[in-house]
Structure formats: C-alpha cells, structure tokens
Design a protein around this motif. Structure first.
Motif, PDB file in Angstrom:
ATOM      1  N   VAL A  79       0.846  -1.207   0.000  1.00  0.00           N
ATOM      2  CA  VAL A  79       0.000   0.000   0.000  1.00  0.00           C
ATOM      3  C   VAL A  79       0.877   1.251   0.000  1.00  0.00           C
ATOM      4  N   ARG A 202      -4.649   0.058  -5.359  1.00  0.00           N
ATOM      5  CA  ARG A 202      -4.686   0.516  -3.958  1.00  0.00           C
ATOM      6  C   ARG A 202      -5.993   0.081  -3.291  1.00  0.00           C
ATOM      7  N   LYS A 206      -6.370  -2.301  -0.081  1.00  0.00           N
ATOM      8  CA  LYS A 206      -7.131  -1.893   1.102  1.00  0.00           C
ATOM      9  C   LYS A 206      -8.134  -2.984   1.489  1.00  0.00           C
ATOM     10  N   GLU A 209      -6.172  -5.606   3.151  1.00  0.00           N
ATOM     11  CA  GLU A 209      -5.824  -5.158   4.513  1.00  0.00           C
ATOM     12  C   GLU A 209      -7.006  -5.371   5.460  1.00  0.00           C
TER      13      GLU A 209
END
Length: 435
Positions: A79, A202, A206, A209
């Motif tokens: 990231v 990205r 995310k 994540e």
C-alpha cells in the motif's frame, strides 16, 4: 475369677454379633468410594483432554494470527509503495498539465504569427499580385534601363523568397505546436490511465488489509475462547481434585475405623483366650493368675502449625505472586498464581509441610506437578518438575521436609525453576505469608 471369665465371654459375644454387619456396611462404603474415585479420575482425564485441546487450539490460532500479521505487514508495505507511485504520477500529471498550458500558449502565439503573416501576404497579393504572373512582367517592363531591370528582378526574387520562407515557417510553426500538443496530450492520457490503474490496485490492497484485520480479530476471538475454555477446565480440575481429596480422606477414615474394629476384634479374641486360660488355671489351682494387658503405641506425624518450609531452601525469587506480563504469550495483567524460585535443573524439592499427596503427574501448563493436601482445605503445589523427577505418587503420606520431586522446566516454562503455590479450599492465595 468366674465373673471375669463370664464378662469376657459377654464382650466376645457382643463383638461377634455386631461386627460382621457393621463391617459389611463399611466395606460397601469403601467400594462405593472407589467407584466414585474411578469416575472422578475419568472426569479428570476428560477435563485434561479438553484443556489440552484448548491449548492446541490456542497454539494453532496464535500460529495463524502471527502468519496473518506477517501478510498484513507485506500488504501495508505494498500500500505504501502504491501510494508513493501515485504521488509520483500525480506530480507527473501536474507537470504535464503545466506543459499543456505552456504549449497552448505557444500555439496561441504561433497562430498569431501565422495570422500576421497571412495579413502581410494578403497585402502583398493585393498590391503586387492582383493579376497573377502578369504583374511580374509589368514590373520588369517598366524598367528605365538595364540596370533598373536587374534591380527590379533582384527585388522581385527577394520578395518571392521571403514569401516562400514565411510560408515554410508558417507551416513549421503550426505543425510543431500541433505535434507537441498531441504528444503532451498522449502523456497526459497515459499518466491518467496509470493513475487509475494504481488507484484500483490501492483499493484492492485496502480490501486485502481489511480482510487480514478481520482474520486477526477472528483468531484473537478463537484464542480468547480457547483460553476461557482452558481456564474453565482448570477450575474443573481443581474442583475434581478437591472432591478426590475429600473422598480419599473419607476412605482413609473408613479404613481407620475398619482397622480399629479389627483391632477390637483381635483384642476381644485375646480376652476370650485369656478367659479360657484363666478358667483352666482356676480349675487347676486355687491361686488365680492375672491376665496380661496389651499395650499399644500411638504413631502419627506432626502437622505444620506454623510457617511452611521453603521448599528449595534459600533461592532467588525470579517471579513473585500477582499481576505480571506473561513471559511466553506477552499478555499484560495476567495474574501469576504462585512464586517462582530460580534453581538449577534437578534441585531437590521438599514438602513444605506434612500431608497427603493428591496429585503427582503431568497437569496442563504446570508440566509435571505435585499437590499435597495438608488438611483443613490447605494445599501446596509444586510445578514444572523435570521429566522423571517425581519422587512420590498420589496417596502417599509425606512428612515436613521430605523430598517429593526435582526441579525442571516442563509445561509452560522458559527455564529451570520451581513454581510454588498455596491454595485454600482450592483457591489461590499469596504464598509469601505462609513461607
């Protein structure tokens, strides 16, 4: 003498009448207690199996949590890398936009120059080339001399050359600006496309994540549930040990009563034989003989009515009783249930006081462990004994200071030491006031 013999006969008859029935009842009680002890042992094994299963689940969940944490760190690094690239591309887009603005300005200036040239050329056409090629001839024929003719020819040539140069420069300006603008627009479109691609990447990172965070929360919940189950089973083991201790005490009491009855029966039998001998002696001689009385010796062991012995003598306390950071899991605020004495591997461990051994085996995180019941609900516990270091078995009677085990590092342990606990009615208390 006859009265004595008659009395002894009555006593013997009473013992003979009442002893068998009472003895049978007591034997039945002992058998029932043994049955209950067997059932308790089965429940202990089941509780230990559950506790070991919970410990295994905790270890497995911790393993996957650690692995997920590593994956999360890798995703976070990705990231950050994508964020850095997006910053670079944003700068590139901004620079390209500025270049486009500069190019647009240059294009405006070039178009102004082109317009100016076209105006000049238009003026010339109106002044000199109204009739096309005939105007050139008129100019030349109107010469007054040959020298004037040459001058006029040179001038016409210069004008034509300038016009051609203007036209060429005009075309070059327009073509250069258009090409540069097209190039910058291509760079701008490419940068925007790359920025869009990175933005998608990205967003995907995310999502990964968030997925890793959910997994970590899931494993944390599993660890907590397994710890709760392990603690529940530990409390159950303590309860079962208390019940087993009570049953063992009851069993010992019944056995003692049976031994007393057997002693009474033996004493009655001895009295009967003495009475018979006395009767025979009375018949043989007028002088009676006195019967001898049996003597008994009372043996026992002295209980600890004061502070307990230090089980390993003088030793350094490596971890006191109370809240601490767990040396293995790193969990903060976890209550340390005893006192740790730092001693070398194989150090003799002594009984803090006299009592009965109610446990001498592997017991969950304590590793090989000994628990001694000192009576009155008071226990002492000795944990992390080395493999092969047990010197007593469940049911053994020990005296104050007897060697019961050797120190080690089994179970949840980071090094050789003795974990010592004091429990009152199965609940942990601070051992220090008892030492």
């Amino acid at each position: 003498m006859k009265k004595i013999a008659a009395g002894l006969a009555v006593m013997l008859l009473a013992v003979t009448i009442f002893q068998p029935s009472d003895g049978y009842a007591k034997k039945t009680s002992v058998a029932e207690i043994d049955k209950q002890l067997k059932q308790l042992q089965k429940e202990v094994q089941e509780a230990k199996a559950q506790q070991e299963k919970a410990a295994s689940q905790t270890q497995e969940a911790q393993h996957y949590k650690n692995k997920t944490n590593l994956n999360l760190q890798y995703v976070l690094q990705q990231v950050d890398q994508v964020k850095g690239k997006m910053t670079e591309i944003s700068t590139q887009i901004s620079d390209t936009e500025q270049s486009l603005n500069v190019t647009a300005t240059e294009l405006d200036k070039a178009e102004a120059r082109v317009a100016s040239r076209e105006e000049v050329l238009g003026s010339r056409v109106r002044l000199m080339y109204t009739d096309g090629a005939v105007s050139y001839l008129d100019v030349l024929l109107s010469s007054t001399s040959f020298a004037d003719f040459l001058d006029r020819a040179d001038s016409l040539k210069m004008i034509v050359d300038q016009d051609q140069e203007l036209l060429v420069q005009h075309k070059l300006d327009k073509q250069t600006v258009i090409e540069k603008k097209q190039e910058l627009e291509g760079q701008y479109a490419q940068a925007k496309q790359l920025y869009t691609s990175l933005e998608q990447q990205r967003s995907l990172l995310k999502e990964k994540e968030a997925e890793k965070q959910e997994l970590i929360a899931f494993y944390d919940k599993q660890i907590q549930e397994s710890d709760d189950l392990s603690e529940e089973q530990n409390e159950k083991l303590v309860k079962l040990a208390s019940e087993r201790s009570a049953l063992e005490t009851q069993k010992d009491k019944i056995k003692a009563e049976e031994a007393a009855r057997r002693a009474a029966a033996a004493k009655a039998e001895a009295a009967r034989r003495a009475a018979a001998a006395a009767k025979k002696a009375a018949a043989a001689a007028s002088k009676g003989s006195s019967s001898s009385s049996s003597s008994s010796s009372d043996t026992g062991y002295s209980g600890g009515d004061g502070p307990f012995l230090l089980p390993v003598g003088s030793a350094r306390i490596s971890s006191p009783y109370g809240p601490r950071t767990h040396p293995i899991t790193g969990e903060k605020g976890k209550v340390h249930t005893g006192v740790d004495f730092a001693v070398p591997q194989g150090t003799n461990i002594h009984a803090a006081d006299s009592g009965t051994v109610i446990l001498a085996e592997w017991w969950s995180g304590y590793g090989y462990c000994v628990i001694i019941d000192h009576g009155g609900g008071v226990w002492t516990l000795y944990g992390h004994i080395r493999k092969g270091g047990l010197r007593v078995s469940a049911g053994d009677k020990v005296n104050r200071g007897d060697v019961v085990a050797e120190s080690g590092s089994t179970g949840n342990s980071t090094g050789p030491h003795l974990h010592f606990e004091v429990r009152i009615d199965g609940k942990i208390v601070n051992p220090m006031p008892y030492l």
